[in-house]
Design a protein around this motif. Structure first.
Motif, PDB file in Angstrom:
ATOM      1  N   ASP A  97       0.837  -1.208   0.000  1.00 18.28           N
ATOM      2  CA  ASP A  97       0.000   0.000   0.000  1.00 18.28           C
ATOM      3  C   ASP A  97       0.872   1.258   0.000  1.00 18.28           C
ATOM      4  OD1 ASP A  97      -2.291  -1.533  -0.001  1.00 18.28           O
ATOM      5  OD2 ASP A  97      -2.709  -1.268   2.144  1.00 18.28           O
ATOM      6  N   GLY A  98       1.942   1.236   0.752  1.00 20.21           N
ATOM      7  CA  GLY A  98       2.848   2.394   0.817  1.00 20.21           C
ATOM      8  C   GLY A  98       3.547   2.662  -0.506  1.00 20.21           C
ATOM      9  N   LEU A  99       3.763   1.621  -1.284  1.00 22.34           N
ATOM     10  CA  LEU A  99       4.441   1.766  -2.573  1.00 22.34           C
ATOM     11  C   LEU A  99       3.497   2.092  -3.719  1.00 22.34           C
ATOM     12  CD1 LEU A  99       6.908  -1.252  -2.324  1.00 22.34           C
ATOM     13  CD2 LEU A  99       7.474   1.170  -2.159  1.00 22.34           C
ATOM     14  N   SER A 100       2.220   2.142  -3.455  1.00 22.24           N
ATOM     15  CA  SER A 100       1.242   2.316  -4.538  1.00 22.24           C
ATOM     16  C   SER A 100       1.467   3.591  -5.354  1.00 22.24           C
ATOM     17  CB  SER A 100      -0.183   2.272  -3.988  1.00 22.24           C
ATOM     18  OG  SER A 100      -0.423   3.388  -3.147  1.00 22.24           O
ATOM     19  N   CYS A 101       1.890   4.664  -4.712  1.00 20.08           N
ATOM     20  CA  CYS A 101       2.124   5.907  -5.458  1.00 20.08           C
ATOM     21  C   CYS A 101       3.267   5.723  -6.468  1.00 20.08           C
ATOM     22  CB  CYS A 101       2.410   7.073  -4.513  1.00 20.08           C
ATOM     23  SG  CYS A 101       3.858   6.843  -3.462  1.00 20.08           S
ATOM     24  N   TYR A 102       4.293   4.952  -6.084  1.00 14.54           N
ATOM     25  CA  TYR A 102       5.402   4.688  -7.000  1.00 14.54           C
ATOM     26  C   TYR A 102       4.984   3.723  -8.112  1.00 14.54           C
ATOM     27  CZ  TYR A 102       8.334   7.037  -3.589  1.00 14.54           C
ATOM     28  OH  TYR A 102       8.874   7.966  -2.746  1.00 14.54           O
ATOM     29  N   LYS A 103       4.121   2.770  -7.780  1.00 16.57           N
ATOM     30  CA  LYS A 103       3.598   1.850  -8.795  1.00 16.57           C
ATOM     31  C   LYS A 103       2.796   2.628  -9.843  1.00 16.57           C
ATOM     32  CE  LYS A 103       4.361  -2.537  -7.462  1.00 16.57           C
ATOM     33  NZ  LYS A 103       4.960  -3.563  -8.279  1.00 16.57           N
ATOM     34  N   THR A 104       2.005   3.589  -9.387  1.00 14.07           N
ATOM     35  CA  THR A 104       1.226   4.418 -10.307  1.00 14.07           C
ATOM     36  C   THR A 104       2.140   5.183 -11.247  1.00 14.07           C
ATOM     37  OG1 THR A 104      -0.536   4.646  -8.655  1.00 14.07           O
ATOM     38  CG2 THR A 104      -0.483   6.281 -10.432  1.00 14.07           C
ATOM     39  N   ILE A 105       3.182   5.786 -10.701  1.00 16.10           N
ATOM     40  CA  ILE A 105       4.143   6.538 -11.525  1.00 16.10           C
ATOM     41  C   ILE A 105       4.795   5.603 -12.537  1.00 16.10           C
ATOM     42  CG2 ILE A 105       6.359   7.760 -11.473  1.00 16.10           C
ATOM     43  CD1 ILE A 105       5.445   8.875  -8.697  1.00 16.10           C
ATOM     44  N   CYS A 106       5.216   4.431 -12.080  1.00 18.38           N
ATOM     45  CA  CYS A 106       5.859   3.460 -12.966  1.00 18.38           C
ATOM     46  C   CYS A 106       4.915   3.031 -14.089  1.00 18.38           C
ATOM     47  CB  CYS A 106       6.336   2.254 -12.159  1.00 18.38           C
ATOM     48  SG  CYS A 106       7.395   1.126 -13.081  1.00 18.38           S
ATOM     49  N   ASN A 107       3.672   2.761 -13.745  1.00 19.87           N
ATOM     50  CA  ASN A 107       2.695   2.356 -14.760  1.00 19.87           C
ATOM     51  C   ASN A 107       2.458   3.454 -15.787  1.00 19.87           C
ATOM     52  OD1 ASN A 107       2.391  -0.182 -13.642  1.00 19.87           O
ATOM     53  ND2 ASN A 107       0.656   0.426 -12.361  1.00 19.87           N
ATOM     54  N   LYS A 108       2.384   4.700 -15.346  1.00 23.86           N
ATOM     55  CA  LYS A 108       2.198   5.823 -16.280  1.00 23.86           C
ATOM     56  C   LYS A 108       3.399   5.946 -17.213  1.00 23.86           C
ATOM     57  CE  LYS A 108      -0.967   8.601 -13.537  1.00 23.86           C
ATOM     58  NZ  LYS A 108      -1.184   9.838 -12.786  1.00 23.86           N
ATOM     59  N   LYS A 109       4.588   5.738 -16.672  1.00 23.95           N
ATOM     60  CA  LYS A 109       5.795   5.805 -17.497  1.00 23.95           C
ATOM     61  C   LYS A 109       5.797   4.667 -18.521  1.00 23.95           C
ATOM     62  CE  LYS A 109       8.856   8.291 -14.369  1.00 23.95           C
ATOM     63  NZ  LYS A 109       9.200   9.397 -15.251  1.00 23.95           N
ATOM     64  N   LYS A 110       5.350   3.481 -18.112  1.00 32.75           N
ATOM     65  CA  LYS A 110       5.264   2.347 -19.041  1.00 32.75           C
ATOM     66  C   LYS A 110       4.280   2.656 -20.158  1.00 32.75           C
ATOM     67  CE  LYS A 110       6.527  -1.379 -15.896  1.00 32.75           C
ATOM     68  NZ  LYS A 110       6.070  -2.523 -15.097  1.00 32.75           N
ATOM     69  N   GLU A 111       3.117   3.212 -19.795  1.00 35.43           N
ATOM     70  CA  GLU A 111       2.106   3.561 -20.794  1.00 35.43           C
ATOM     71  C   GLU A 111       2.644   4.581 -21.785  1.00 35.43           C
ATOM     72  OE1 GLU A 111      -1.421   4.909 -18.772  1.00 35.43           O
ATOM     73  OE2 GLU A 111      -1.668   3.015 -17.713  1.00 35.43           O
ATOM     74  N   SER A 112       3.323   5.584 -21.283  1.00 35.86           N
ATOM     75  CA  SER A 112       3.904   6.613 -22.140  1.00 35.86           C
ATOM     76  C   SER A 112       4.948   6.015 -23.077  1.00 35.86           C
ATOM     77  CB  SER A 112       4.567   7.723 -21.320  1.00 35.86           C
ATOM     78  OG  SER A 112       3.616   8.396 -20.553  1.00 35.86           O
ATOM     79  N   SER A 113       5.725   5.090 -22.544  1.00 37.33           N
ATOM     80  CA  SER A 113       6.764   4.430 -23.345  1.00 37.33           C
ATOM     81  C   SER A 113       6.149   3.599 -24.456  1.00 37.33           C
ATOM     82  CB  SER A 113       7.637   3.564 -22.433  1.00 37.33           C
ATOM     83  OG  SER A 113       8.583   2.863 -23.185  1.00 37.33           O
ATOM     84  N   VAL A 114       5.101   2.861 -24.134  1.00 33.72           N
ATOM     85  CA  VAL A 114       4.417   2.025 -25.135  1.00 33.72           C
ATOM     86  C   VAL A 114       3.790   2.914 -26.200  1.00 33.72           C
ATOM     87  CG1 VAL A 114       2.443   0.477 -25.498  1.00 33.72           C
ATOM     88  CG2 VAL A 114       4.017   0.076 -23.599  1.00 33.72           C
ATOM     89  N   GLN A 115       3.134   3.995 -25.814  1.00 33.82           N
ATOM     90  CA  GLN A 115       2.505   4.906 -26.765  1.00 33.82           C
ATOM     91  C   GLN A 115       3.547   5.534 -27.686  1.00 33.82           C
ATOM     92  OE1 GLN A 115       0.233   7.616 -24.396  1.00 33.82           O
ATOM     93  NE2 GLN A 115      -1.396   6.139 -23.990  1.00 33.82           N
ATOM     94  N   ALA A 116       4.693   5.897 -27.129  1.00 38.80           N
ATOM     95  CA  ALA A 116       5.764   6.494 -27.935  1.00 38.80           C
ATOM     96  C   ALA A 116       6.301   5.464 -28.945  1.00 38.80           C
ATOM     97  CB  ALA A 116       6.897   6.999 -27.045  1.00 38.80           C
ATOM     98  N   THR A 117       6.390   4.213 -28.525  1.00 45.45           N
ATOM     99  CA  THR A 117       6.876   3.156 -29.400  1.00 45.45           C
ATOM    100  C   THR A 117       5.876   2.913 -30.530  1.00 45.45           C
ATOM    101  OG1 THR A 117       8.005   2.112 -27.541  1.00 45.45           O
ATOM    102  CG2 THR A 117       7.663   0.754 -29.468  1.00 45.45           C
ATOM    103  N   LEU A 118       4.591   2.924 -30.200  1.00 46.00           N
ATOM    104  CA  LEU A 118       3.558   2.698 -31.205  1.00 46.00           C
ATOM    105  C   LEU A 118       3.509   3.816 -32.248  1.00 46.00           C
ATOM    106  CD1 LEU A 118       0.639   1.310 -29.001  1.00 46.00           C
ATOM    107  CD2 LEU A 118       2.148   0.036 -30.547  1.00 46.00           C
ATOM    108  N   ARG A 119       3.807   5.030 -31.834  1.00 48.84           N
ATOM    109  CA  ARG A 119       3.802   6.175 -32.756  1.00 48.84           C
ATOM    110  C   ARG A 119       4.958   6.106 -33.738  1.00 48.84           C
ATOM    111  NH1 ARG A 119       3.743  10.306 -28.441  1.00 48.84           N
ATOM    112  NH2 ARG A 119       1.989   9.590 -27.269  1.00 48.84           N
ATOM    113  N   ASN A 120       6.045   5.501 -33.318  1.00 49.89           N
ATOM    114  CA  ASN A 120       7.241   5.438 -34.188  1.00 49.89           C
ATOM    115  C   ASN A 120       7.135   4.247 -35.044  1.00 49.89           C
ATOM    116  OD1 ASN A 120       8.291   7.686 -32.935  1.00 49.89           O
ATOM    117  ND2 ASN A 120       9.379   6.503 -31.412  1.00 49.89           N
TER     118      ASN A 120
END
Length: 120
Positions: A97-120
């Motif tokens: 539960d304490g790490l959830s904020c970091y998990k959220t950040i990590c997931n958003k970064k993963k999503e951004s990375s996947v979207q950037a890869t799909l655009r290229n």
């Protein structure tokens, strides 16, 4: 010879060197000399500030993922040793539960990375 505390320093200074130093200190500085000194002081101050300014912290996806793996490994070691499963489960939930904020950040970064890869 100069005594500094318990140490002695051998200096090869002649009487002429002393006189040259005293004469150079008696000379007046020109405007150019003063401007050069000012520029040196400015450069020194900028360099000092650059050294004192820390690099801003960043949460990088690969470092977050690495941290999560290390935490999971640590939790697994605790689970192996703890005879009280209820206590371990409680602690594990608190940590997750304490790490959830970091998990959220990590997931958003993963999503951004996947979207950037799909655009290229």
């Amino acid at each position: 010879m100069v005594d500094i505390g318990n140490k002695q320093l051998q200096l090869n200074i002649s009487e002429d060197d002393d006189l040259d130093l005293l004469e150079s200190q008696a000379e007046e500085l020109t405007s150019e000399d003063l401007m050069e000194l000012e520029q040196q002081m400015i450069a020194f101050e900028e360099e000092r500030l650059d050294l004192e300014t820390p690099e801003p912290k960043k949460l990088l996806m690969n470092k977050l993922t690495e941290a999560f793996h290390l935490i999971e490994a640590g939790m697994a070691k605790l689970e192996e040793q703890d005879l009280n499963a209820e206590r371990f489960t409680k602690v594990y939930r608190i940590v997750i539960d304490g790490l959830s904020c970091y998990k959220t950040i990590c997931n958003k970064k993963k999503e951004s990375s996947v979207q950037a890869t799909l655009r290229n």
